[in-house]
Design an enzyme around this catalytic site. Structure first.
Site, mmCIF file in Angstrom:
data_model
loop_
_atom_site.group_PDB
_atom_site.id
_atom_site.type_symbol
_atom_site.label_atom_id
_atom_site.label_comp_id
_atom_site.label_asym_id
_atom_site.label_seq_id
_atom_site.Cartn_x
_atom_site.Cartn_y
_atom_site.Cartn_z
ATOM 1 N N HIS A 80 -21.731 -10.993 -6.188
ATOM 2 C CA HIS A 80 -21.782 -11.203 -4.737
ATOM 3 C C HIS A 80 -23.226 -11.510 -4.321
ATOM 4 O O HIS A 80 -23.482 -12.466 -3.579
ATOM 5 C CB HIS A 80 -21.271 -9.953 -4.009
ATOM 6 C CG HIS A 80 -21.665 -9.883 -2.553
ATOM 7 N ND1 HIS A 80 -21.122 -10.701 -1.604
ATOM 8 C CD2 HIS A 80 -22.565 -9.097 -1.906
ATOM 9 C CE1 HIS A 80 -21.671 -10.426 -0.425
ATOM 10 N NE2 HIS A 80 -22.550 -9.460 -0.579
ATOM 11 N N ASP A 109 -36.749 -41.205 4.340
ATOM 12 C CA ASP A 109 -35.857 -40.421 3.482
ATOM 13 C C ASP A 109 -36.701 -39.315 2.882
ATOM 14 O O ASP A 109 -37.839 -39.115 3.314
ATOM 15 C CB ASP A 109 -35.236 -41.301 2.369
ATOM 16 C CG ASP A 109 -33.923 -40.718 1.854
ATOM 17 O OD1 ASP A 109 -33.945 -39.614 1.276
ATOM 18 O OD2 ASP A 109 -32.865 -41.357 2.052
ATOM 19 N N TRP A 145 -27.888 -7.548 -9.203
ATOM 20 C CA TRP A 145 -28.519 -8.873 -9.270
ATOM 21 C C TRP A 145 -29.955 -8.778 -9.728
ATOM 22 O O TRP A 145 -30.528 -9.756 -10.175
ATOM 23 C CB TRP A 145 -28.429 -9.571 -7.907
ATOM 24 C CG TRP A 145 -29.492 -9.185 -6.924
ATOM 25 C CD1 TRP A 145 -29.501 -8.090 -6.129
ATOM 26 C CD2 TRP A 145 -30.700 -9.904 -6.640
ATOM 27 N NE1 TRP A 145 -30.639 -8.078 -5.357
ATOM 28 C CE2 TRP A 145 -31.387 -9.178 -5.648
ATOM 29 C CE3 TRP A 145 -31.266 -11.094 -7.108
ATOM 30 C CZ2 TRP A 145 -32.617 -9.594 -5.128
ATOM 31 C CZ3 TRP A 145 -32.496 -11.493 -6.587
ATOM 32 C CH2 TRP A 145 -33.152 -10.753 -5.613
ATOM 33 N N SER A 172 -33.513 -26.392 -10.168
ATOM 34 C CA SER A 172 -33.029 -27.047 -8.954
ATOM 35 C C SER A 172 -33.905 -26.693 -7.757
ATOM 36 O O SER A 172 -34.333 -27.574 -6.996
ATOM 37 C CB SER A 172 -31.580 -26.627 -8.711
ATOM 38 O OG SER A 172 -31.232 -26.798 -7.372
ATOM 39 N N SER A 173 -34.203 -25.405 -7.594
ATOM 40 C CA SER A 173 -35.011 -24.974 -6.443
ATOM 41 C C SER A 173 -36.407 -25.557 -6.489
ATOM 42 O O SER A 173 -36.950 -25.967 -5.463
ATOM 43 C CB SER A 173 -35.155 -23.455 -6.423
ATOM 44 O OG SER A 173 -33.931 -22.869 -6.194
ATOM 45 N N HIS A 256 -39.943 -10.424 -4.047
ATOM 46 C CA HIS A 256 -40.307 -10.266 -2.649
ATOM 47 C C HIS A 256 -40.586 -11.574 -1.932
ATOM 48 O O HIS A 256 -40.037 -11.806 -0.858
ATOM 49 C CB HIS A 256 -41.378 -9.211 -2.386
ATOM 50 C CG HIS A 256 -41.224 -8.768 -0.970
ATOM 51 N ND1 HIS A 256 -40.254 -7.885 -0.582
ATOM 52 C CD2 HIS A 256 -41.778 -9.223 0.163
ATOM 53 C CE1 HIS A 256 -40.252 -7.797 0.728
ATOM 54 N NE2 HIS A 256 -41.165 -8.591 1.216
ATOM 55 N N GLU A 258 -39.166 -14.159 -2.659
ATOM 56 C CA GLU A 258 -37.804 -14.671 -2.535
ATOM 57 C C GLU A 258 -37.145 -14.181 -1.242
ATOM 58 O O GLU A 258 -36.439 -14.924 -0.562
ATOM 59 C CB GLU A 258 -36.972 -14.227 -3.749
ATOM 60 C CG GLU A 258 -35.478 -14.467 -3.639
ATOM 61 C CD GLU A 258 -35.087 -15.936 -3.681
ATOM 62 O OE1 GLU A 258 -35.891 -16.752 -4.150
ATOM 63 O OE2 GLU A 258 -33.974 -16.250 -3.225
ATOM 64 N N TYR A 260 -38.556 -13.680 1.518
ATOM 65 C CA TYR A 260 -39.048 -14.508 2.620
ATOM 66 C C TYR A 260 -38.571 -15.937 2.511
ATOM 67 O O TYR A 260 -38.433 -16.626 3.523
ATOM 68 C CB TYR A 260 -40.571 -14.397 2.730
ATOM 69 C CG TYR A 260 -40.948 -12.985 3.112
ATOM 70 C CD1 TYR A 260 -40.226 -12.347 4.120
ATOM 71 C CD2 TYR A 260 -41.923 -12.272 2.466
ATOM 72 C CE1 TYR A 260 -40.496 -11.044 4.465
ATOM 73 C CE2 TYR A 260 -42.201 -10.955 2.818
ATOM 74 C CZ TYR A 260 -41.476 -10.352 3.816
ATOM 75 O OH TYR A 260 -41.738 -9.063 4.153
ATOM 76 N N SER A 271 -36.725 -20.921 16.073
ATOM 77 C CA SER A 271 -37.837 -21.429 16.874
ATOM 78 C C SER A 271 -37.562 -22.837 17.403
ATOM 79 O O SER A 271 -38.252 -23.299 18.306
ATOM 80 C CB SER A 271 -39.121 -21.452 16.046
ATOM 81 O OG SER A 271 -39.361 -20.185 15.492
ATOM 82 N N HIS A 305 -43.092 -2.326 -3.355
ATOM 83 C CA HIS A 305 -42.391 -1.424 -2.424
ATOM 84 C C HIS A 305 -40.901 -1.332 -2.768
ATOM 85 O O HIS A 305 -40.198 -0.516 -2.211
ATOM 86 C CB HIS A 305 -42.617 -1.830 -0.962
ATOM 87 C CG HIS A 305 -42.021 -3.138 -0.565
ATOM 88 N ND1 HIS A 305 -42.624 -3.988 0.319
ATOM 89 C CD2 HIS A 305 -40.872 -3.763 -0.924
ATOM 90 C CE1 HIS A 305 -41.879 -5.063 0.488
ATOM 91 N NE2 HIS A 305 -40.809 -4.949 -0.249
ATOM 92 N N HIS A 306 -40.448 -2.194 -3.682
ATOM 93 C CA HIS A 306 -39.074 -2.062 -4.176
ATOM 94 C C HIS A 306 -38.991 -1.004 -5.272
ATOM 95 O O HIS A 306 -37.908 -0.733 -5.773
ATOM 96 C CB HIS A 306 -38.577 -3.397 -4.733
ATOM 97 C CG HIS A 306 -38.518 -4.477 -3.703
ATOM 98 N ND1 HIS A 306 -37.382 -4.734 -2.973
ATOM 99 C CD2 HIS A 306 -39.451 -5.358 -3.261
ATOM 100 C CE1 HIS A 306 -37.621 -5.743 -2.137
ATOM 101 N NE2 HIS A 306 -38.865 -6.133 -2.286
ATOM 102 N N THR A 331 -44.697 -10.565 11.853
ATOM 103 C CA THR A 331 -43.289 -10.635 12.235
ATOM 104 C C THR A 331 -43.119 -10.267 13.698
ATOM 105 O O THR A 331 -42.342 -10.900 14.429
ATOM 106 C CB THR A 331 -42.447 -9.699 11.344
ATOM 107 O OG1 THR A 331 -42.827 -9.913 9.987
ATOM 108 C CG2 THR A 331 -40.974 -9.990 11.494
ATOM 109 N N LYS A 334 -43.914 -13.086 15.931
ATOM 110 C CA LYS A 334 -42.804 -14.033 16.051
ATOM 111 C C LYS A 334 -41.778 -13.550 17.079
ATOM 112 O O LYS A 334 -41.348 -14.309 17.944
ATOM 113 C CB LYS A 334 -42.126 -14.222 14.695
ATOM 114 C CG LYS A 334 -42.932 -15.102 13.794
ATOM 115 C CD LYS A 334 -42.242 -15.269 12.474
ATOM 116 C CE LYS A 334 -42.840 -16.428 11.710
ATOM 117 N NZ LYS A 334 -42.628 -17.713 12.352
ATOM 118 N N ARG A 453 -25.831 3.453 -3.353
ATOM 119 C CA ARG A 453 -25.274 2.097 -3.406
ATOM 120 C C ARG A 453 -24.750 1.795 -4.809
ATOM 121 O O ARG A 453 -25.034 2.527 -5.754
ATOM 122 C CB ARG A 453 -26.330 1.055 -2.998
ATOM 123 C CG ARG A 453 -27.524 1.033 -3.914
ATOM 124 C CD ARG A 453 -28.659 0.189 -3.366
ATOM 125 N NE ARG A 453 -28.417 -1.240 -3.507
ATOM 126 C CZ ARG A 453 -29.375 -2.159 -3.681
ATOM 127 N NH1 ARG A 453 -30.643 -1.795 -3.762
ATOM 128 N NH2 ARG A 453 -29.100 -3.437 -3.787
#
Lengths: 528, 288
Positions: A80, A109, A145, A172-173, A256, A258, A260, A271, A305-306, A331, A334, A453
């Site tokens: 998932h 293009d 994951w 790809s990315s 991390h 990722e 963002y 925006s 921090h993870h 943040t 924003k 979890r």
């Protein structure tokens, strides 16, 4: 080879439409076609990943084990996440970028059209590999994951397929990101200076750098895992002098930024949308740009921090706590800018605006719970509980996904030439917003009370909140069918859209027809 | 050749090679995954995929080279290619960064912690009390057969000299292109390619020696970081040398003008990148 060469030699193709038939979609180099492919792929994966989430929520409707066995449950949580991150949010952003960036900066293009085709066409193959693991001996990947070893090394036949699919998605990315950077740097229309670029362009520009910087690091991490499992290396094996925690450091150095990557383009979308429906210019444009860049920079120095609970030295815990909390500053800039943009604006509440407003409020809720998790001693309590699940689902579902949906509603009339069914859109918004809160808000409570979890069973005292969450999950999931219906209806017909589409919209994309011609902005417009 | 204008950017019509590339990559990795899972036909599928991938490269680059030679690209398209190549190289830098990160982490944290440093770790006390090896090490479990130390002298030093020299020869070839001295271009490129493959050969000699001494990929964290870092670097040198070989053939076919020779420059950039990575390896893997 020769037949193709002759075909490619003549470059007077501007007046050609797309070639007929399905083959068009396989060989297309057109940014609008490729954007469409990305967006449909993302929507299909959204339903696949959503179905997996519903399996999880069904099992969690009651304590005890009733619907699926724990191993399959773990495969569902793992896949998932992988599907939603790499198959839904990222391709949706790239699809929106493909469709809109060239039209927003006045480019003919994307800069590297053939590579653009390849960026997309790796994705279905990558996900084919990943999802095929469900049918293999030992089942699909089930270690989460994040793939932490040593647990993930117990994966059966699926492991190399999973690792190679991650390699393919990374390729790809990276190609997609390089294309976006080259397009923005090289193909802007004359007069479209950097500080005139729409914010969606800016946020994607910065996101593209994040992608190029961290996707190779993920590739490196999973490669080390592959060699640890099959070739006897000891990167994550303490007996050989390595460390399983080393994987977590390398993974989160990717992971991390990722996070963002999954939110910055949505910042850009919101925006764009809020000024349009507030009929005001975006408040604090340049501070938005600098805030985005600051968030991107900080994302590289907060990764641990993870991992507050893995046993890092105290200096590390403090450093990562403070840098993480620092992210709240840009943040916050924003969020204040979005609110200030609306202040005294002549606001209307069409569906894109509703989703954008939902984004601002609910993303902020997710941001605040993130701030709580940033505090090391508090994280000791919350780590690996449903509080974390609630936090990142608030930033990803009513955050990233709402941003994407808002963007789709915003530009759907431009893409199709027809207005969508506004009533259906509003129903979609209200059902999504109500159910997404029913789904995720109770997770805060069970998490704070200690429900872990990634476990298919739980203590009976968590039952009520879990049942509420499951009802929310089904409501939210089925509400998305409305979205599909609405999109199909809009493509098939409806009230004809004007070129301007929205009264308050500004930008080059609104100067072309709805739907835009197959090739736009060749020659380029001059931006004053 | 048309002058650079901002009014018409070249957008190719149909691209048939990307889908071939996707099928090729998928075959290659599927076969390899099957092989790792013990399937007999896995490697055959991988080889098939790799052959198809090479066909794709010839087809795709062939198309681009024909377009380039027929004057399709002007400086506007050229800038996109330059950005593509530079950011591709940056992504490669980050790939190596992951492995260098693993090396630094092992040397700075995981091995010292296994030795009992720091205040939190009790692994040393309870599991491996007699572990004293600092670096190089095959870990407290004494994995693999030996912890033979790779010395920077003589082969790696020779290889450093070879690679740095090849950086000079490729620059010489670049100057020759700008001056349109065909013979010098060919000689410069030939020397670069020769030195590149010589480097790979000597690296192979070193590997054989290491394996002879029992220092293998499975010799703990030292073997892991050594072989993965130098191995990936060697693969990149090989790739760069192949790119330069293509440039050599193209130079012999009369390609590259004094102003327009981006393919050569891209290969040269790549070559300097593998050069710089090697310097990092030489310092952090061999000397320190």
């Amino acid at each position: 080879m020769n037949a193709q060469a002759t075909d490619l030699y003549h470059d007077d193709h501007d007046h050609h439409g797309p070639p007929p038939g399905l083959w068009r979609w396989v060989v297309t180099t057109n940014h609008k076609d490729i954007g469409t492919l990305y967006l449909w792929f993302s929507l299909i994966m959204f339903f696949i990943g959503g179905a997996m989430a519903l399996v999880i929520r069904t099992e969690l409707f009651q304590p005890g084990l009733q619907v699926v066995d724990p191993h399959f449950f773990n495969q569902m949580t793992t896949l998932h996440a992988l599907v939603m991150i790499f198959g839904v949010v990222m391709p949706a952003f790239v699809g929106l970028a493909n469709w809109m960036l060239p039209m927003m900066v006045g480019a003919p293009d994307m800069a590297l059209p053939r590579m653009n085709n390849w960026s997309f066409w790796i994705l279905p193959f990558g996900f084919g590999l990943m999802l095929s693991t469900l049918f293999m001996e030992g089942g699909g990947p089930s270690a989460g994951w994040t793939l932490y070893p040593p647990l993930s090394l117990q994966t059966g036949d699926a492991l190399p397929f999973l690792i190679f699919s991650i390699h393919l998605l990374g390729v790809s990315s990276i190609m997609g990101a390089i294309n976006i950077i080259a397009t923005i740097m090289n193909l802007r229309a004359p007069g479209m200076t950097f500080m005139k670029m729409p914010l969606f362009v800016w946020t994607w520009f910065i996101t593209a750098y994040l992608l190029i910087a961290v996707m190779p690091v993920l590739a490196g991490a999973v490669t080390m895992m592959l060699t640890d499992k099959y070739f006897g290396t000891s990167f994550f094996n303490a007996a050989g002098g390595g460390d399983p925690v080393m994987f977590q450091h390398i993974f989160w150095f990717f992971g991390h930024p990722e996070v963002y990557i999954l939110i910055l383009p949505s910042f850009g979308l919101v925006s764009e949308i809020i000024p349009t429906f507030s009929r005001k210019k975006l408040f604090g444009y340049s501070s938005m740009v600098y805030a985005t860049a600051s968030i991107a920079f900080l994302s590289f120095i907060v990764w641990a921090h993870h991992m507050f609970t893995v046993g890092m030295p105290l200096a590390g815990e403090l450093f990562f706590m403070f840098t993480t909390m620092l992210i709240a500053v840009p943040t916050g800039v924003k969020v204040f800018n979005w609110v200030s943009t609306m202040w005294k604006g002549a606001m209307t509440f069409e569906t894109p605006m509703l989703f954008a407003l939902g984004f601002v409020i609910m993303f902020t809720i997710g941001g605040f719970s993130g701030l709580m998790l940033a505090m090391t001693p508090i994280d000791f309590q919350y780590h690996d509980t449903y509080f974390v699940v609630a936090h990142f689902h608030y930033v990803l579902v009513p955050g990233a996904i709402f941003g994407i949906i808002a963007g789709v509603y915003y530009w759907l009339p431009k893409w199709t030439g027809n207005y969508y069914d506004e009533t259906l859109g509003k129903v979609h918004f209200w059902l999504s917003t109500i159910f997404v809160n029913i789904l995720f808000f109770p997770m805060h409570f069970v998490g704070l009370a200690g429900m872990p979890r990634r476990i298919p069973d739980y203590s009976v005292q968590f039952t009520d909140f879990n049942q509420i969450a499951t009802i929310g999950a089904f409501g939210f999931g089925f509400a998305q069918i409305l979205f599909l219906v609405l999109i199909v209806k809009c493509i098939r017909g409806g009230e004809k859209a004007t070129d301007q589409v929205w009264e308050g919209a500004e930008g080059l994309e609104w100067t072309v027809a709805s739907p835009p011609p197959y090739h736009t902005f060749s020659p380029q417009p001059i931006v004053k | 050749m048309a002058e650079a204008t901002q009014d018409h950017y070249y957008v190719p019509t149909a691209a048939k090679w990307p889908i071939v590339g996707s099928v090729a990559l998928t075959l290659a990795v599927t076969g390899f995954a099957l092989y790792l899972n013990g399937s007999g036909i896995g490697m055959k599928i991988t080889v098939l995929g790799l052959i198809l991938f090479i066909v794709m490269l010839f087809g795709w680059f062939g198309t681009v080279i024909r377009e380039s030679e027929s004057g399709t690209y002007r400086s506007w398209e050229d800038v996109s290619f330059r950005m593509g190549m530079s950011w591709f190289i940056f992504s490669e830098v980050m790939f190596f960064a992951a492995f260098f990160g693993a090396l630094f982490y092992a040397r700075e944290y995981s091995v010292p912690w296994l030795l009992g440093e720091g205040s939190g770790a009790s692994t040393h006390t309870y599991l491996w009390n007699d572990y004293t090896e600092i670096w190089p090490t095959n870990g407290p479990g004494d994995l693999g057969e030996s912890d033979f130390h790779m010395h920077w002298w003589p082969l790696p030093f020779l290889n450093t000299v070879i690679l740095l020299t090849s950086g000079i020869t490729v620059t010489w070839a670049h100057h020759a292109i700008k001056a349109q001295h065909r013979t010098q271009i060919v000689i410069g490129l030939f020397l670069t390619v020769f030195l590149g493959f010589l480097f790979v050969f000597l690296q192979g000699v070193e590997y054989v020696e290491a394996y002879h001494e029992g220092m293998k990929l499975n010799s703990g964290i030292y073997g892991s970081t050594f072989f993965m870092l130098t191995g990936f670097h060697g693969m990149h040198v090989t790739l760069g040398a192949i790119m330069l070989t293509v440039m050599l053939f193209r130079a012999m076919a009369g390609h590259f003008t004094a102003e327009r020779h981006f393919a050569f420059e891209a290969a040269a950039w790549y070559w300097h990148f593998v050069d710089v990575v090697w310097l990092g390896l030489f310092i952090f893997v061999y000397i320190l």
